[in-house]
Design a protein around this motif. Structure first.
Motif, PDB file in Angstrom:
ATOM      1  N   VAL A   1      -4.504   9.462  -0.652  1.00 21.33           N
ATOM      2  CA  VAL A   1      -4.864   9.108  -1.321  1.00 21.33           C
ATOM      3  C   VAL A   1      -3.898   7.383  -1.508  1.00 21.33           C
ATOM      4  O   VAL A   1      -2.381   7.877  -1.175  1.00 21.33           O
ATOM      5  CB  VAL A   1      -4.168   9.020  -3.292  1.00 21.33           C
ATOM      6  N   MET A   2      -4.638   6.878  -1.181  1.00 23.37           N
ATOM      7  CA  MET A   2      -3.989   5.249  -0.855  1.00 23.37           C
ATOM      8  C   MET A   2      -4.663   4.218  -1.601  1.00 23.37           C
ATOM      9  O   MET A   2      -5.519   4.430  -2.413  1.00 23.37           O
ATOM     10  CB  MET A   2      -4.833   5.068   0.884  1.00 23.37           C
ATOM     11  N   PHE A   3      -3.387   3.272  -2.069  1.00 19.71           N
ATOM     12  CA  PHE A   3      -3.905   2.624  -2.757  1.00 19.71           C
ATOM     13  C   PHE A   3      -2.942   1.268  -3.086  1.00 19.71           C
ATOM     14  O   PHE A   3      -1.260   1.224  -2.377  1.00 19.71           O
ATOM     15  CB  PHE A   3      -3.154   3.455  -4.654  1.00 19.71           C
ATOM     16  N   ASN A   4      -3.680   0.313  -3.801  1.00 13.50           N
ATOM     17  CA  ASN A   4      -2.168  -0.825  -3.836  1.00 13.50           C
ATOM     18  C   ASN A   4      -1.109  -1.149  -4.215  1.00 13.50           C
ATOM     19  O   ASN A   4      -1.724  -0.293  -6.156  1.00 13.50           O
ATOM     20  CB  ASN A   4      -3.661  -2.324  -4.235  1.00 13.50           C
ATOM     21  N   THR A   5       0.117  -1.054  -4.395  1.00 18.41           N
ATOM     22  CA  THR A   5       0.847  -1.772  -4.985  1.00 18.41           C
ATOM     23  C   THR A   5       1.342  -2.808  -5.279  1.00 18.41           C
ATOM     24  O   THR A   5       2.248  -3.700  -5.067  1.00 18.41           O
ATOM     25  CB  THR A   5       2.140  -1.357  -4.317  1.00 18.41           C
ATOM     26  N   ASP A   6       0.750  -3.132  -7.118  1.00 20.64           N
ATOM     27  CA  ASP A   6       1.043  -4.315  -7.352  1.00 20.64           C
ATOM     28  C   ASP A   6       2.069  -3.813  -8.760  1.00 20.64           C
ATOM     29  O   ASP A   6       2.051  -2.710  -8.796  1.00 20.64           O
ATOM     30  CB  ASP A   6      -0.143  -4.755  -7.869  1.00 20.64           C
ATOM     31  N   LEU A   7       2.453  -4.372  -9.146  1.00 13.89           N
ATOM     32  CA  LEU A   7       2.951  -5.016 -10.072  1.00 13.89           C
ATOM     33  C   LEU A   7       2.277  -4.510 -11.559  1.00 13.89           C
ATOM     34  O   LEU A   7       3.268  -3.465 -11.975  1.00 13.89           O
ATOM     35  CB  LEU A   7       3.616  -6.173 -10.696  1.00 13.89           C
ATOM     36  N   ASP A   8       1.432  -4.166 -11.280  1.00 16.19           N
ATOM     37  CA  ASP A   8       0.942  -3.229 -12.758  1.00 16.19           C
ATOM     38  C   ASP A   8      -0.694  -1.905 -12.011  1.00 16.19           C
ATOM     39  O   ASP A   8      -1.662  -2.042 -12.434  1.00 16.19           O
ATOM     40  CB  ASP A   8      -0.233  -4.437 -13.312  1.00 16.19           C
TER      41      ASP A   8
ATOM     42  N   ILE B   1       1.116  -1.024  -0.669  1.00 13.61           N
ATOM     43  CA  ILE B   1      -0.117  -0.266  -0.459  1.00 13.61           C
ATOM     44  C   ILE B   1       1.213   1.781   0.191  1.00 13.61           C
ATOM     45  O   ILE B   1       1.810   1.408   0.965  1.00 13.61           O
ATOM     46  CB  ILE B   1      -1.027  -0.147   1.169  1.00 13.61           C
ATOM     47  N   ASN B   2      -0.033   2.394  -0.962  1.00 11.56           N
ATOM     48  CA  ASN B   2       0.891   3.511  -0.744  1.00 11.56           C
ATOM     49  C   ASN B   2      -0.007   4.542  -0.422  1.00 11.56           C
ATOM     50  O   ASN B   2      -1.110   4.037  -0.183  1.00 11.56           O
ATOM     51  CB  ASN B   2       1.447   4.030  -1.898  1.00 11.56           C
ATOM     52  N   LEU B   3       0.545   5.643   0.583  1.00 14.12           N
ATOM     53  CA  LEU B   3      -0.125   6.496   1.475  1.00 14.12           C
ATOM     54  C   LEU B   3       0.576   8.111   0.557  1.00 14.12           C
ATOM     55  O   LEU B   3       1.450   7.989   1.070  1.00 14.12           O
ATOM     56  CB  LEU B   3      -0.067   6.514   3.017  1.00 14.12           C
ATOM     57  N   LEU B   4      -0.892   9.040   0.635  1.00 15.77           N
ATOM     58  CA  LEU B   4      -0.438   9.986  -0.035  1.00 15.77           C
ATOM     59  C   LEU B   4      -0.857  10.458   0.391  1.00 15.77           C
ATOM     60  O   LEU B   4      -1.420  10.785   0.548  1.00 15.77           O
ATOM     61  CB  LEU B   4       0.069   9.779  -1.651  1.00 15.77           C
ATOM     62  N   ILE B   5       0.107  11.874   1.357  1.00 20.76           N
ATOM     63  CA  ILE B   5      -0.700  13.174   1.706  1.00 20.76           C
ATOM     64  C   ILE B   5      -0.312  14.246   1.179  1.00 20.76           C
ATOM     65  O   ILE B   5       0.735  14.777   1.355  1.00 20.76           O
ATOM     66  CB  ILE B   5      -1.162  13.027   3.302  1.00 20.76           C
ATOM     67  N   TYR B   6      -1.469  15.380   0.415  1.00 26.10           N
ATOM     68  CA  TYR B   6      -0.365  16.327  -0.223  1.00 26.10           C
ATOM     69  C   TYR B   6      -0.620  17.368   0.557  1.00 26.10           C
ATOM     70  O   TYR B   6      -1.402  17.868   1.868  1.00 26.10           O
ATOM     71  CB  TYR B   6      -1.475  16.301  -1.542  1.00 26.10           C
ATOM     72  N   LEU B   7      -0.160  18.312   0.782  1.00 27.93           N
ATOM     73  CA  LEU B   7       0.473  19.680   1.632  1.00 27.93           C
ATOM     74  C   LEU B   7       0.940  21.131   0.489  1.00 27.93           C
ATOM     75  O   LEU B   7       1.162  21.603   0.943  1.00 27.93           O
ATOM     76  CB  LEU B   7       1.893  19.320   2.148  1.00 27.93           C
ATOM     77  N   ASN B   8       0.191  20.779  -0.046  1.00 31.41           N
ATOM     78  CA  ASN B   8       0.093  21.719  -1.639  1.00 31.41           C
ATOM     79  C   ASN B   8      -1.060  22.678  -1.381  1.00 31.41           C
ATOM     80  O   ASN B   8      -2.445  22.853  -2.231  1.00 31.41           O
ATOM     81  CB  ASN B   8       0.031  21.854  -2.944  1.00 31.41           C
ATOM     82  N   GLU B   9      -1.732  24.020  -0.542  1.00 31.87           N
ATOM     83  CA  GLU B   9      -1.919  24.889  -0.495  1.00 31.87           C
ATOM     84  C   GLU B   9      -2.586  26.602  -1.528  1.00 31.87           C
ATOM     85  O   GLU B   9      -1.904  26.583  -1.912  1.00 31.87           O
ATOM     86  CB  GLU B   9      -2.158  25.457   1.047  1.00 31.87           C
ATOM     87  N   ASP B  10      -3.532  26.093  -1.847  1.00 28.29           N
ATOM     88  CA  ASP B  10      -4.163  26.916  -3.339  1.00 28.29           C
ATOM     89  C   ASP B  10      -3.209  26.993  -4.286  1.00 28.29           C
ATOM     90  O   ASP B  10      -2.709  27.183  -5.461  1.00 28.29           O
ATOM     91  CB  ASP B  10      -3.696  28.679  -2.605  1.00 28.29           C
ATOM     92  N   TRP B  11      -2.801  25.639  -4.846  1.00 27.34           N
ATOM     93  CA  TRP B  11      -2.573  24.921  -5.425  1.00 27.34           C
ATOM     94  C   TRP B  11      -3.732  25.434  -6.887  1.00 27.34           C
ATOM     95  O   TRP B  11      -4.647  24.600  -7.149  1.00 27.34           O
ATOM     96  CB  TRP B  11      -2.352  23.502  -5.688  1.00 27.34           C
ATOM     97  N   ASP B  12      -3.085  25.438  -7.552  1.00 26.28           N
ATOM     98  CA  ASP B  12      -3.656  26.295  -8.981  1.00 26.28           C
ATOM     99  C   ASP B  12      -3.822  25.148  -9.922  1.00 26.28           C
ATOM    100  O   ASP B  12      -2.618  24.576 -10.710  1.00 26.28           O
ATOM    101  CB  ASP B  12      -3.146  27.144  -9.754  1.00 26.28           C
TER     102      ASP B  12
END
Length: 281
Positions: free
Chosen positions: A190-197, A150-161
């Motif tokens: 965003v969280m998602f499975n990390t398979d080979l594809d 599993i990957n976890l990404l948490i974004y840190l971009n305020e006022d992103w255009d």
């Protein structure tokens, strides 16, 4: 109100509540497990923006590990050891028993293990002109010899255009089309499975101003190899060329995979002994 509450203690350090984390995971299990093109979920206001703004304020400016290749350009990874005590604590909480309980309930995966080494994880920053080609991730932890799940990404971009680009793209397993595009806005996870594809990336150069960058928190989770999984080929980060684009085909990488699959182990060991060990993330 955030989806996954952090309880702030008297010393000002936040902690996840395990029972609340379990409930949040159970509530999103169907959405995660049945998502296309592969199991994933996008959650806004995942963590209280107050804590994330403190991460932004303390975002490191020292030199982390910088990537400069055609498929991964102008990106820097900052290991927790290069971060402030508060950021290190928050990253530790994302590796905690409470957070693992959230992931287990949501994904249905048993025996999840956090990465105490933060291999490839920590904080990520990509600057103007930078990109991350569409790819599937390495599938084995180099030290723990566990399977990445599993990957976890948490974004840190305020006022992103939106004109800056940088959307995370999730591609179908045949690499024929992008199936989902996710803007990297503050507090979105965003969280998602990390398979080979499980192909993903933000493959077009960022067009943000020089003083703006695309920032995120990244943590990864593992399980032991079981049954037929033990026979899975070991893979480094496998970049893919999008159809109809000028994306570079990584011939060197595909040759390495070919050699791993077909060259006898005794010869591979001799070849590897002649070059330094590297980790692709």
């Amino acid at each position: 109100m955030s989806i996954l509450e952090l309880e702030e203690t008297a010393v000002g350090l936040p902690f996840f509540n395990e029972e609340q984390a379990r409930e949040a995971g159970r509530a999103r299990a169907d959405e995660y497990q049945n998502a296309e093109p592969f199991p994933h979920i996008v959650i806004d206001d995942f963590v209280d923006s107050t804590f994330l703004r403190k991460v932004i304020a303390e975002f490191p400016s020292n030199s982390g590990r910088t990537f400069a290749r055609a498929q991964e350009l102008k990106k820097t990874q900052f290991h927790p050891a290069e971060c402030s005590p508060f950021i290190r604590h928050l990253l530790n909480e994302l590796n905690s028993q409470a957070f693992l309980a959230f992931l287990r309930e949501m994904t249905g995966m048993k025996g999840l293990v956090a990465d105490p080494y933060y291999t490839g994880g920590g904080l990520h920053e990509t600057k103007q002109g930078g990109l991350l080609g569409v790819h599937a991730d390495f599938n084995m932890h180099p030290k723990m010899k566990l399977q990445r799940r599993i990957n976890l990404l948490i974004y840190l971009n305020e006022d992103w255009d939106e004109s800056f680009g940088g959307n995370l793209e999730l591609w179908d397993r045949g690499m024929t089309a992008c199936q989902k595009s996710v803007a990297p806005v503050l507090g979105r996870a965003v969280m998602f499975n990390t398979d080979l594809d499980s192909y993903h990336g933000h493959p077009d150069p960022l067009t943000c101003p020089p003083e703006v960058s695309r920032r995120s928190i990244a943590t990864y989770y593992y399980t032991a190899f079981e049954g037929s999984e033990r026979l899975a080929p070991k893979r480094t980060t496998a970049f893919q060329a999008r159809p109809g684009t000028s994306d570079k085909f990584d011939f060197k990488l595909h040759m390495r995979h070919f050699l791993r699959d077909w060259v006898p182990p005794i010869i591979q060991r001799k070849l590897n002994a002649r070059k330094p060990n590297d980790i692709d993330t």
